[in-house]
Design an enzyme around this catalytic site. Structure first.
Site, short mmCIF file in Angstrom:
data_model
loop_
_atom_site.label_atom_id
_atom_site.label_comp_id
_atom_site.label_asym_id
_atom_site.label_seq_id
_atom_site.Cartn_x
_atom_site.Cartn_y
_atom_site.Cartn_z
N ASP A 29 22.97 40.22 17.45
CA ASP A 29 23.55 38.72 16.82
C ASP A 29 24.77 38.42 17.06
O ASP A 29 25.02 37.38 16.45
CB ASP A 29 23.36 39.26 14.97
CG ASP A 29 24.42 40.11 14.72
OD1 ASP A 29 25.18 41.06 15.36
OD2 ASP A 29 25.15 39.53 13.62
N CYS B 177 -4.06 17.16 31.23
CA CYS B 177 -4.60 18.23 31.82
C CYS B 177 -3.36 19.04 32.53
O CYS B 177 -2.17 18.55 32.61
CB CYS B 177 -5.90 18.17 32.62
SG CYS B 177 -5.43 17.33 33.99
N ASP C 222 27.07 40.61 21.98
CA ASP C 222 25.67 40.87 22.45
C ASP C 222 25.10 39.91 23.64
O ASP C 222 23.93 40.19 24.05
CB ASP C 222 24.44 41.00 21.00
CG ASP C 222 25.02 41.87 20.25
OD1 ASP C 222 25.34 42.99 20.66
OD2 ASP C 222 25.01 41.73 19.07
N ASP D 168 21.67 46.53 18.35
CA ASP D 168 23.05 46.57 17.85
C ASP D 168 22.80 46.88 16.56
O ASP D 168 21.72 46.78 15.90
CB ASP D 168 23.34 45.01 17.97
CG ASP D 168 24.75 45.04 17.41
OD1 ASP D 168 25.49 45.74 17.78
OD2 ASP D 168 25.00 44.07 16.73
#
Length: 764
Positions: A634, A46, A638, A448
């Site tokens: 990609d 839990c 970036d 992009d």
């Protein structure tokens, strides 16, 4: 049902701390002396267990981070070799009551926990049926010695049954108490044992009432709930289970002398030669050495059409060899393969702690002491009011059961697990569960261009025939880069049969600008005109130039490229705009190229010649204005923006640094995965809120009824199990609908807003 998972308290396999060499062998080397190790911890149950495990791991010197996945019962630990003796982590976990072993060293097999649960359920059901028959005889008027005999027979049936079937709750409760903690099995165990103890007291004192039937029937219903919980969790985790089924257990390794031997998957190393027969799954990432065959690459691309593979073709783990035998060379071990990375991303997504989950976990952690106090207060209050300790104790037992915060504990994680599986089926890998919550709230998307809005496989434009010598020199630099333009130059040089130039050294890539190198003492640059050329105006260069090759700042040649739009790009943009999300193109390419791509997709805003720093500054400016920004890119250039965006997404072919910075990775070429992900995120957000409401409604109704004495322990068990099942079933609604229908809706919307063909080319 409780917030604990199935199999709670089942006896774990004996745990032996591994050696330091074994730990390093099964750990992922992150560089700079840092390692990532995956541990299997079978006794987690839990939210309280999660906090205890993470606390024990973080107390070990040298451990930098620890993240627990309750669904898989695994922990991901990052640590420094020069600061930690990681063997101490196993000692710390054992002391905390959670023996662990290295992931990958488990004994393979089917669902052992489900079998044990079903056995416990069968024993409890058998006992409940027989004790209930004896109770009917007592209720029918049996008195005196006859009634006592029936009570003792009931005790002989009920006590062994509770002892065996109740282990599911008793063992984790005892473990928690030994470690000085409370979990949700403690009040359940207390309730069952109180009912049995009170029944024995009544039987020994010749009392008229015994509660053996209530004890075993209560346990029976609790086990039904827990078994259903286990089955539904496993169903929700079908994506990870599906990936596990795609992983072969080993491979046929070919030795240098030509002999062949079956080798377990964990022992396959980089450079080994592997023989693949038709119909076999590819065990590790590899490159074809000899042979030709058709390969089912749908696991990586989402495309059902087989791909032809021959010498030098790179193949990912999990792909299926369809038609012919192949000899391949392993390019990575199993733990670093494409399939292993996808599995880790799914597990990381499930184990993340978004804001809603942290709130739910915090609320659930407060419940254990509150439950016991509420039960004690109910007992004292009813004893004072009625003077009947039997009645007061039964009401306290009902309160112990009904107040277990199972529904609250399940409200967020079950939606998160189902969403991860739903996204995976749509070809989207969720790396960060917190990203799902953020994706539901985005209002601005930055794209992009190359490799994101376009396929990222540009080719040299036919409008300009390049100088062969210049192309050969450019290819000598380009072969050291993963940029799509570099790949296009390398491919064009190879297609023309050109020989790479010799003597080019010190090749380096400058993200966002290009490549640089040295030849015979002169400086060679390949990239943006304003970077590669000392005086762009003198060479009549403008934004239509594309990529240039220079020597000592003087122009040698220029190269223009064409690229096709990514399938589904128009549909995706149209769907986002229809949903009120603003879109914008940010690219390092020339302005005419960026503008033509934006116009083809119906995007009104575009920015060209953007450096990595410029993209980051734009993103931060939008965030300062209160926008929630999604970044799609990609490449290496970036990565800063991807890391700083509220949420980010990259294609599977993105650079490694880009994938490591992203919240989501889409595997298919079709960009309609983007609006689909947004749709699933919004639905998941709504289901989380619904689950919170359902959990709150249950507690508002059930707790007062139990405290006021209107709910017996059996009714409390049914109510508690029912609330958890309702919350889980509500989360499972995310598994149905919203997939193909959303894609088709996006495409229809695009057709209404644009007449641009789906593969229109954008020229630089």
């Amino acid at each position: 049902m409780s917030c604990c998972t199935a199999g709670s308290g089942m006896k774990s396999d004996a745990v032996v701390a591994p050696s330091h060499q074994e730990i390093l062998h099964l750990s992922q080397d992150l560089g700079n002396g840092r390692f990532r190790t995956y541990l299997t911890i079978p006794d987690m149950h839990c939210g309280a267990c999660i906090r205890a495990v993470e606390g024990a791991l973080q107390s070990v010197p040298g451990v930098e981070s620890a993240r627990v996945n309750l669904s898989t019962r695994r922990a991901t630990v990052e640590w420094r070799k020069d600061q930690a003796h990681f063997e101490e982590a196993f000692t710390a976990l054992t002391k905390a009551g959670f023996p662990a072993h290295l992931a990958g060293t488990e004994v393979p097999g089917n669902d052992r926990r489900l079998k044990e649960l079903l056995l416990a359920l069968g024993v409890a059901g058998f006992a409940a049926g027989n004790v209930m028959l004896l109770s009917v005889s007592v209720w029918s008027g049996a008195e005196g010695s006859t009634r006592d005999l029936f009570h003792w027979i009931s005790a002989l049936i009920a006590i062994p049954a509770v002892g065996y079937a109740g282990r599911v709750f008793f063992r984790p409760a005892l473990t928690a108490l030994k470690a000085g903690r409370l979990n949700m099995d403690v009040p359940i165990s207390l309730a069952v044992l109180l009912a049995i103890g009170m029944s024995l007291y009544e039987t020994a004192t010749h009392g008229a009432h015994a509660y053996f039937d209530a004890s075993v029937t209560l346990l029976f219903f609790l086990l039904i709930g827990r078994t259903l919980d286990h089955v539904m969790r496993e169903r929700a985790r079908g994506a990870v289970a599906g990936l596990a089924r795609l992983t072969p257990e080993g491979a046929t390794v070919v030795a240098k002398d030509g002999s062949r031997a079956w080798t377990p998957l964990d022992e396959v190393q980089t450079g080994m030669r592997i023989a693949l027969a038709a119909g076999e799954r590819i065990p590790v990432d590899c490159t074809v050495e000899d042979g030709t065959s058709d390969i089912d690459m749908s696991i990586a691309t989402g495309e059902s059409v087989p791909v032809s593979a021959g010498p030098q073709t790179a193949l990912p783990a999990g792909a299926l060899n369809l038609t012919g035998p192949l000899m391949v060379t392993a390019t990575s071990p199993a733990r670093s393969s494409f399939l292993a990375e996808m599995t880790r991303m799914l597990e990381a997504a499930e184990s993340a702690h978004p804001r809603y989950r942290r709130l739910a976990d915090k609320a659930a952690s407060l419940y254990a002491p509150v439950v016991h106090l509420a039960a004690l207060a109910s007992f004292i209050g009813w004893l004072w009011i009625s003077g009947d300790w039997h009645k007061a104790l039964m009401i306290a037992v009902a309160v112990l059961i009904v107040t277990c915060p199972c529904a609250l504990g399940l409200a967020v994680p079950i939606v998160q697990v189902v969403a991860a599986g739903r996204l995976f089926k749509a070809g989207i890998m969720m790396r960060d569960g917190a990203g799902l919550e953020k994706l539901a709230k985005i209002d601005h998307v930055l794209f992009d261009k190359t490799g994101t809005l376009t396929l990222g496989t540009p080719r040299l434009s036919d409008r300009d025939a390049p100088n062969p010598e210049a192309l050969a020199l450019a290819a000598s630099l380009a072969r050291e880069s993963r940029h799509p333009y570099a790949h296009a130059l390398t491919r064009a040089s190879r297609d023309l049969g050109l020989t790479a130039c010799t003597g080019v050294t010190d090749i380096a890539e400058v993200p966002g600008f290009g490549l640089t190198g040295t030849q015979n003492g002169t400086k060679i640059r390949l990239g943006r005109p304003d970077w590669a050329i000392s005086n762009p105006g003198a060479d009549a260069l403008d934004e239509n130039t594309g990529v240039v090759l220079s020597r000592n700042g003087r122009l040698i040649d220029r190269f223009r490229f064409s690229d096709a739009l990514r399938p589904g790009a128009e549909a995706a943009i149209s769907a986002l705009q229809h949903a009120g999300i603003e879109t914008e193109v940010v690219s390092g390419d020339a302005r005419p190229t960026v503008r033509s791509t934006a116009d083809a997709l119906g995007i009104s805003k575009s920015r060209a010649r953007m450096t990595p720093k410029g993209k980051l500054q734009l993103l931060e400016a939008l965030q300062e204005k209160g926008h929630r920004v999604l970044m799609l890119g990609d490449g290496i250039n970036d990565a800063p923006a991807l890391a700083s965006a509220d949420v980010s997404m990259v294609p599977a072919k993105a650079a490694d640094i880009g994938r490591s910075s992203a919240s989501f990775v889409f595997l298919h070429e079709d960009l309609t995965a983007l609006p689909l992900a947004v749709s699933i995120a919004k639905r998941a957000h709504g289901l989380v809120l619904q689950n919170f409401a359902l959990a709150a409604l249950y507690n508002m109704i059930a707790v007062p009824l139990a405290v006021l004495g209107h709910a017996t322990p059996l009714v409390a068990a049914l109510a508690m199990s029912g609330s958890s099942i309702v919350v889980t079933l509500n989360a499972l609604r995310l598994s149905y609908g919203g997939g193909v229908r959303n894609r088709e809706t996006a495409k229809q919307a695009a057709a209404q807003h644009t007449d641009t063909p789906p593969h229109k080319e954008a020229f630089a």
